[in-house]
Structures are given as structure tokens and as C-alpha cells.
Write an enzyme that holds these catalytic residues in place. Structure first.
Site, PDB file in Angstrom:
ATOM      1  N   ASN A  37       0.809  -1.223   0.000  1.00 24.61           N
ATOM      2  CA  ASN A  37       0.000   0.000   0.000  1.00 24.61           C
ATOM      3  C   ASN A  37       0.843   1.275   0.000  1.00 24.61           C
ATOM      4  OD1 ASN A  37       0.989  -0.136   2.597  1.00 24.61           O
ATOM      5  ND2 ASN A  37      -0.982   0.107   3.614  1.00 24.61           N
ATOM      6  N   HIS A  38       2.153   1.146  -0.188  1.00 25.87           N
ATOM      7  CA  HIS A  38       3.011   2.319  -0.267  1.00 25.87           C
ATOM      8  C   HIS A  38       2.818   3.021  -1.604  1.00 25.87           C
ATOM      9  CE1 HIS A  38       5.896   0.302   2.830  1.00 25.87           C
ATOM     10  NE2 HIS A  38       4.796   0.799   3.395  1.00 25.87           N
ATOM     11  N   HIS A  47       4.067   7.653   0.971  1.00 25.63           N
ATOM     12  CA  HIS A  47       3.766   6.746   2.069  1.00 25.63           C
ATOM     13  C   HIS A  47       4.765   5.596   2.021  1.00 25.63           C
ATOM     14  CE1 HIS A  47       0.956   3.233   3.498  1.00 25.63           C
ATOM     15  NE2 HIS A  47       1.737   3.650   4.487  1.00 25.63           N
ATOM     16  N   SER A  71      -7.629   5.625  -0.629  1.00 27.82           N
ATOM     17  CA  SER A  71      -7.075   4.647  -1.555  1.00 27.82           C
ATOM     18  C   SER A  71      -6.486   5.354  -2.768  1.00 27.82           C
ATOM     19  CB  SER A  71      -8.173   3.688  -2.004  1.00 27.82           C
ATOM     20  OG  SER A  71      -9.146   4.398  -2.750  1.00 27.82           O
ATOM     21  N   MET A  72      -6.016   4.584  -3.747  1.00 29.31           N
ATOM     22  CA  MET A  72      -5.323   5.155  -4.898  1.00 29.31           C
ATOM     23  C   MET A  72      -6.254   5.848  -5.902  1.00 29.31           C
ATOM     24  SD  MET A  72      -4.251   1.586  -6.821  1.00 29.31           S
ATOM     25  CE  MET A  72      -3.570   2.324  -8.310  1.00 29.31           C
ATOM     26  N   HIS A 105      -5.019   6.327  10.542  1.00 29.53           N
ATOM     27  CA  HIS A 105      -3.885   6.501   9.626  1.00 29.53           C
ATOM     28  C   HIS A 105      -4.296   6.436   8.168  1.00 29.53           C
ATOM     29  CE1 HIS A 105      -4.121   2.285   8.620  1.00 29.53           C
ATOM     30  NE2 HIS A 105      -2.900   2.204   8.121  1.00 29.53           N
ATOM     31  N   GLY A 128      -8.353   2.412   5.680  1.00 26.16           N
ATOM     32  CA  GLY A 128      -8.446   1.071   6.254  1.00 26.16           C
ATOM     33  C   GLY A 128      -9.088   0.093   5.285  1.00 26.16           C
ATOM     34  N   LYS A 168       2.803   3.289  -7.630  1.00 28.75           N
ATOM     35  CA  LYS A 168       2.737   2.147  -6.714  1.00 28.75           C
ATOM     36  C   LYS A 168       3.943   1.236  -6.943  1.00 28.75           C
ATOM     37  CE  LYS A 168      -0.564   1.209  -4.517  1.00 28.75           C
ATOM     38  NZ  LYS A 168      -1.047   1.557  -3.150  1.00 28.75           N
TER      39      LYS A 168
END
Length: 397
Positions: free
Chosen positions: A162-163, A180, A304-305, A326, A329, A396
Site C-alpha cells: 500500500n506504499h 507513504h 485509496s489510490m 492513519h 483502512g 505504486k
């Protein structure tokens, strides 16, 4: 909403989430945490979901003990963001070239730099204590010493999962840079090592879940863990700083005529431990998938993206141990997302965003995450919104 209090064995479970909406396995993990003898408080964020040992989206306050699995295996993972002087009008119609430049400058996935990157070679990067930081690598666990070369070359790299790295626009049309990431492989190796060490200790043998094994204050294992933990948290902070400097240098070069300037960088961990004091007691506060939201603290809560993110300012709510969520989720696992969604779904849900739209990132599809707007609304007593961002480029791993 304010919090809902659910009874727990040792402490009440304060939830900024609807208990009925939380998956059964996650609720059981929260109940398990509330049985620990050392626990003094448990706050649950609206993005809560199942994790290893402790849920993602929980804040655990203990006295005289710390649980390494409640930090997460990506020690120091977090966010950085900076507002620029660019506006939407400065951006080209085709953003694919800009995305490629970012990917060339910052290795993603398992990639690393050919040679270590540091402050001396990066314009605008101030990293006080850099040499001292690397000098302290000699003091970390012997089990990871052989990873030093890899750790130095992964400094300033994104990773996967998820970075992400994003070009975003706020509601006024200003451009923001956001990213992130965490402590890369070295942080994971340290986390796995210490979780294993904790599980062997005699005082942890009767726990309801062996993944909740703790280190106790004033013991050698605790001292060793704290040393490695704080080093890894610092690695994560430096990693984001190096990436942001690389990102800014791409922007300076690609928008040379605009003479881009940058406001101060906002940065926050969301997998970490902090020493804090509440009700006259010194506690070790573990935030796993949560940010510090003390009064006036700036934070970043990404979606999200394909859905956007929020820059927030903390309200200093002690009931949550000065914490907030954060991110959005996950509402389904990666495997479930891969089974449920296709690349067509991904393309549809990320329309208007320059990003990967292949099968390798289907597990990161917006539909696999909770609605970020609802998550923000559930914590209005924890943070105030400063800016709402929408990504136009998402890189991503």
C-alpha cells in the site's frame, strides 16, 4: 461521532468505529489485547481491521511493557506531504511522462539504488545526525547485521503493497506532493526478530495469543528492543525525507520555468511507539495504523489510490491518547480483492488518475478500502480537516 465504549477484561475498549461493522476476528483481537496485564488503555480508530496479533487501527497504552506485534512489522511506516507553489494550470495534459520521471528517480517494489543516497548528494535535504544514525547500526541486533549494504541502498526507496507516491491537487487547485513508506526490509527483519524473541520469554507463555508477547521494562530484552525500535523508526523518517527530496528534485527539473517553491514538509509515523504521560502515569503508547493527533499536530490521513486524502490538525483528545486514524483502512483482504475485482474494475475506479492499472495492483483497488469520507466523519472529535487532496498521479510499487 464520539467514541463507543465496549467492555474489556482489564480496560474498556474505546471505539471511534461502529462495533457492529468491525469484523469478528478484529473484535476478538481487541478483546485479547484488553486482557493483557500491563494494559492501561485501548483506543480503536474508524479504519480498524484485522492484523497480526493486534488490529491495524488501534492505539495501545501500556505501563512497563511494550508489544512488538502491536507496532507492526513495518516499523515507523508513515506519511509525508508538502504543498508546492504549482497549480493545476501548470500541469501538462499528459501526466504519463511525469509519472515515469518519478519512477526513474525513486526505486519501487523490491528495487534499490545502485549506490547509497544521502544528504550530501541531494539539494534541499537537511538530515542532521545522519552519520550518527548510521554509526548506531553497529548497535542493532546481530541477526540483521548482514543486511547493512541492502539497508543503505534501500534508503530513499518506496517498497510495495500500500506504499505510494502521489501528485495531488487540493480544492483550490494547488499541487501537493505526498508519499507513504516506512523502514523497508531492515525494519521488517528487526520486527520479526524481536517478535520471535518476545515469544520465548517465560512471562508470555500464558497469553491468549502468542503474537501479543511483550517485553518488560528494566530488562535486557526490552533495552535491546527499544534500541532497535527507535533506530528503525529513525530509518523510516530518513527514508521518507530522502524520497521527498528526490521527488522535489524531479519537480524542480520538470517545472524549471515555474521556479517551484515548497512549504514545510508535514511528516508523521503511523506504526510506532512513543513515551507519553496520561493521568500522571508514564506510558508506552503503541500506534499501529494510527497517527498522533495532539492539539495542533499536523497529520495525513490517506484514502485509496483513487479517492483522495486529507491533511488534518489534531484536537488533542486524551480519550484517544491524542490519536487519529492513519487512513481509510481495508474492508477486505488482498486475496479477497483479487478474487472480487478485475483490471477493468481497477481502470474504472481509478479513472482520471495516472497510475498502474494492471493485475499487480488490483489488491490496492479503491473498492477494497473503506470510504475515506466516512472514516474522517467518524473522528471529528479527534481532528479537524485542513485540506482535502485528490491525486492525479499515483506511483505504486
Amino acid at each position: 461521532m464520539s467514541y463507543v465504549e465496549v467492555p474489556g477484561a482489564k480496560v474498556p475498549i474505546r471505539m471511534w468505529a461502529d462495533p457492529a461493522s468491525v469484523e469478528d476476528v478484529a473484535m476478538q483481537q481487541l478483546r485479547n489485547v484488553a486482557t493483557l496485564p500491563w494494559i492501561k488503555g485501548l483506543a480503536v480508530m474508524p479504519d480498524v481491521h484485522f492484523g497480526k496479533g493486534a488490529t491495524v487501527g488501534s492505539v495501545i497504552a501500556m505501563h512497563g511493557a511494550v508489544c512488538p506485534a502491536a507496532v507492526g512489522v513495518d516499523i515507523g511506516c508513515g506519511m509525508s506531504a508538502v504543498k508546492t507553489s504549482l497549480t493545476a494550470n501548470d500541469l501538462p495534459g499528459d501526466l504519463s511522462g511525469l509519472r515515469s520521471k518519478i519512477e526513474q528517480a525513486i526505486p519501487v517494489g523490491r528495487g534499490m539504488h545502485d549506490e547509497p543516497v544521502g544528504p550530501s548528494g541531494l539539494y534541499g535535504l537537511a538530515a542532521p545526525g545522519w552519520d550518527d544514525f548510521w554509526g548506531r547500526f553497529d548497535g542493532v541486533a546481530e541477526a540483521v547485521k548482514f543486511r547493512q549494504e541492502r539497508a543503505t541502498k534501500q534508503m530513499g526507496t518506496l517498497g510495495s503493497g500500500n506504499h505510494f507516491i502521489e501528485f495531488c491537487l487540493d480544492e483550490s487547485g494547488s499541487v501537493w506532493l505526498m508519499l507513504h513508506s516506512g523502514s523497508r526490509n531492515i525494519g521488517k527483519e528487526l520486527a520479526d526478530f524481536h517478535i520471535g524473541q518476545a515469544q520465548k520469554l517465560p512471562h508470555n507463555q500464558g497469553l491468549v495469543d502468542r503474537d501479543l508477547a511483550v517485553f518488560l521494562a528494566d530488562t535486557e530484552p526490552m533495552r535491546d528492543y527499544r534500541n532497535d525500535l527507535f533506530w528503525a523508526q529513525e530509518y523510516a523518517k530518513h527514508n521518507r525525507a530522502v524520497m521527498m527530496a528526490l521527488f522535489q528534485n524531479v519537480v524542480r527539473k520538470e517545472f524549471k520555468k515555474a521556479k517551484v517553491t515548497f512549504e514545510p514538509v508535514i511528516s508523521c509515523h503511523h506504526n510506532y511507539v512513543a513515551e507519553e504521560r496520561y493521568d500522571g502515569m508514564d506510558l508506552l503508547v503503541t500506534r499501529k495504523g494510527a497517527i498522533r493527533a495532539g492539539f495542533g499536530d499536523f497529520g495525513i490521513i490517506p484514502g485509496s489510490m483513487g479517492t483522495g486524502s486529507y491533511i488534518v490538525k489534531g484536537l488533542g483528545n486524551a480519550k484517544s491518547f491524542n490519536s487519529a486514524s492513519h487512513g481509510a483502512g481495508r474492508k477486505m483482504s488482498r486475496n479477497a480483492a483479487k478474487k472480487r475485482f478485475s483490471t477493468k474494475d481497477l481502470a474504472d475506479q481509478t479513472r482520471g488518475v495516472e497510475c498502474r492499472k494492471d493485475s499487480g495492483v488490483v489488491d490496492e483497488i479503491p473498492g477494497a478500502y473503506k470510504p475515506i469520507e466516512k472514516v474522517i466523519d467518524q473522528q471529528r472529535d479527534l481532528v479537524e480537516v485542513v485540506a482535502k487532496l485528490k491525486q492525479v498521479i499515483c506511483v505504486k510499487g
